[in-house]
Design an enzyme around this catalytic site. Structure first.
Site, PDB file in Angstrom:
ATOM      1  N   TRP A  77      14.839  34.794 -41.347  1.00 38.62           N
ATOM      2  CA  TRP A  77      14.108  36.001 -41.602  1.00 38.62           C
ATOM      3  C   TRP A  77      14.865  37.360 -40.517  1.00 38.62           C
ATOM      4  O   TRP A  77      14.624  38.504 -41.074  1.00 38.62           O
ATOM      5  CB  TRP A  77      12.727  35.883 -41.137  1.00 38.62           C
ATOM      6  CG  TRP A  77      11.872  35.412 -42.562  1.00 38.62           C
ATOM      7  CD1 TRP A  77      11.431  34.137 -42.602  1.00 38.62           C
ATOM      8  CD2 TRP A  77      11.687  35.838 -43.877  1.00 38.62           C
ATOM      9  NE1 TRP A  77      10.881  33.905 -43.949  1.00 38.62           N
ATOM     10  CE2 TRP A  77      11.269  34.932 -44.657  1.00 38.62           C
ATOM     11  CE3 TRP A  77      12.124  37.267 -44.334  1.00 38.62           C
ATOM     12  CZ2 TRP A  77      10.739  35.165 -45.996  1.00 38.62           C
ATOM     13  CZ3 TRP A  77      11.826  37.387 -45.659  1.00 38.62           C
ATOM     14  CH2 TRP A  77      11.285  36.662 -46.510  1.00 38.62           C
ATOM     15  N   ASP A 114       8.941  41.358 -34.541  1.00 38.15           N
ATOM     16  CA  ASP A 114       8.465  40.703 -35.977  1.00 38.15           C
ATOM     17  C   ASP A 114       7.711  39.438 -35.669  1.00 38.15           C
ATOM     18  O   ASP A 114       8.164  38.262 -35.325  1.00 38.15           O
ATOM     19  CB  ASP A 114       9.479  40.451 -36.844  1.00 38.15           C
ATOM     20  CG  ASP A 114       8.903  39.860 -38.240  1.00 38.15           C
ATOM     21  OD1 ASP A 114       7.861  39.511 -38.242  1.00 38.15           O
ATOM     22  OD2 ASP A 114       9.886  39.754 -39.258  1.00 38.15           O
ATOM     23  N   LYS A 146       0.301  34.529 -42.718  1.00 38.48           N
ATOM     24  CA  LYS A 146       0.517  33.252 -42.301  1.00 38.48           C
ATOM     25  C   LYS A 146      -0.848  32.565 -41.598  1.00 38.48           C
ATOM     26  O   LYS A 146      -1.330  31.681 -41.670  1.00 38.48           O
ATOM     27  CB  LYS A 146       1.663  33.397 -41.454  1.00 38.48           C
ATOM     28  CG  LYS A 146       2.861  33.909 -41.948  1.00 38.48           C
ATOM     29  CD  LYS A 146       3.379  33.064 -42.835  1.00 38.48           C
ATOM     30  CE  LYS A 146       5.040  33.487 -43.318  1.00 38.48           C
ATOM     31  NZ  LYS A 146       5.669  32.560 -44.328  1.00 38.48           N
TER      32      LYS A 146
END
Length: 375
Positions: free
Chosen positions: A105, A175, A199
């Site tokens: 990511w 992030d 999540k």
């Protein structure tokens, strides 16, 4: 409720607390104080304005930040933040921003940020297959950078930073999509935190941005309204039609964290215990289960591992699914297995997974598959 919800180890969207699912079930039919389905309540209603106000308050309280931080509830996922952050914080001339490339990511962030201005990859784990994170000694960060960007938890590879990175004189941007509100964090040491909800804190459709007021006030003028943090701050996240349902679920999850769990310190204790139980299965398997991440960098959220060969991995997945254990297939980028232990995954569910893994190993003849105790 469907008992399989309790055994959902998916990397995302992840499991939601059972009590929240029950409240959502009721709200889809009728929000008690409104008399309408949450799917049909106007985003301009007083009820929804109160939802946003309470959610902003809850997130500030959980993170321990003051009114000088805006809590924004945006759309576009974390992916939109890959561009919004440099658009707002990266000066067109001057030193490049530092970015860390620690996994799948954080790698996705780089091309989007580069389109907006100068950036520098200050560290990359690509040559080692993203199996470990940098130590402070191996990081050569620029003290003159406009900001440092990193991903706190790499969902795919199962890597997590267990410390705050960088120099205090350099703005930190993080992030935290896959470990947001899973543990206490020194939030005031960050200028901007972003996390999509799917999540730990809600369903897909809403992204939480926590940003210090002075940063957005200093952003360039002339940004598109939808990509300007100031516009969303002024509108209290109701600049356009927001995802009312997703935001409401995030509110319910924050209430659960505060009232049922007892805050982020208690949540961290639970999450640590879950992760330690599962890593013990890997470590005590004589190399049958092979964890990807270096021990010091192991994620409490995502346990990524392999079996001795792909045939065994396929058998493992099939038998796990038959046993009611869902979402254990690894990310398409690296394959293997991944058990995601997000907030709503209970210790009892992890115990069931651990017991299944022990039983599965016992049914397999180790010599026939060449397992030699390599960890």
């Amino acid at each position: 409720m469907n008992p399989r919800n309790a055994l959902n180890f998916s990397g995302g969207p992840g499991a939601l607390p059972e009590s929240v699912l029950r409240e959502v079930q009721q709200a889809i039919v009728e929000v008690p104080e409104v008399g309408l389905s949450v799917l049909g309540i106007s985003h301009r209603s007083d009820w929804f304005a109160a939802v946003v106000d309470e959610l902003e308050h809850n997130i500030r309280a959980l993170l321990g930040v003051g009114e000088n931080y805006h809590v924004l509830l945006l759309q576009g996922g974390a992916t939109q933040q890959f561009s919004m952050v440099p658009m707002s914080l990266l000066p067109p001339d001057g030193a490049p921003a530092d970015y860390l490339h620690t996994g799948y990511w954080s790698g996705k962030v780089l091309p989007a940020a580069h389109r907006e201005g100068p950036i520098r990859v200050a560290w990359s784990g690509e040559t080692d297959g993203f199996r470990h994170l940098p130590s402070d000694e191996t990081l050569a960060l620029n003290r003159s950078a406009p900001y440092l960007h990193y991903v706190s938890n790499e969902t795919v590879e199962g890597l997590q930073f267990h410390r705050v990175l960088g120099h205090d004189n350099v703005l930190r941007v993080c992030d935290m999509s896959s470990d947001f509100l899973s543990r206490p964090v020194e939030a005031e040491r960050f200028g901007l935190i972003y996390a999509h909800a799917q999540k730990n804190v809600g369903p897909a459709g809403v992204t939480v941005v926590v940003v210090r007021d002075d940063l957005i006030q200093d952003a360039p003028q002339g940004l598109p309204e939808f990509l300007d943090y100031r516009s969303h701050a002024r509108a209290h996240s109701i600049l356009n039609t927001p995802p009312v349902f997703a935001i409401y679920v995030v509110l319910l999850v924050t209430r659960w964290l505060m009232q049922d769990v007892g805050g982020l310190a208690a949540m961290e204790t639970i999450n640590r215990r879950k992760a330690e139980r599962l890593y013990a299965v890997l470590d005590e398997s004589d190399g049958f289960y092979r964890g990807r991440a270096a021990e010091r960098d192991r994620s409490f959220m995502n346990v990524a591992f392999n079996l001795p060969d792909k045939t065994l991995e396929q058998r493992f997945l099939a038998e796990a699914e038959a046993a009611g254990l869902s979402g254990l297939k690894g990310h398409r980028a690296i394959g293997g297995m991944r058990a995601s232990l997000y907030n709503a995954v209970t210790p009892e569910a992890v115990e069931q997974l651990a017991d299944f893994m022990d039983r599965f190993r016992c049914t397999v003849s180790m010599p026939a598959h060449g397992a030699t105790g390599v960890r």
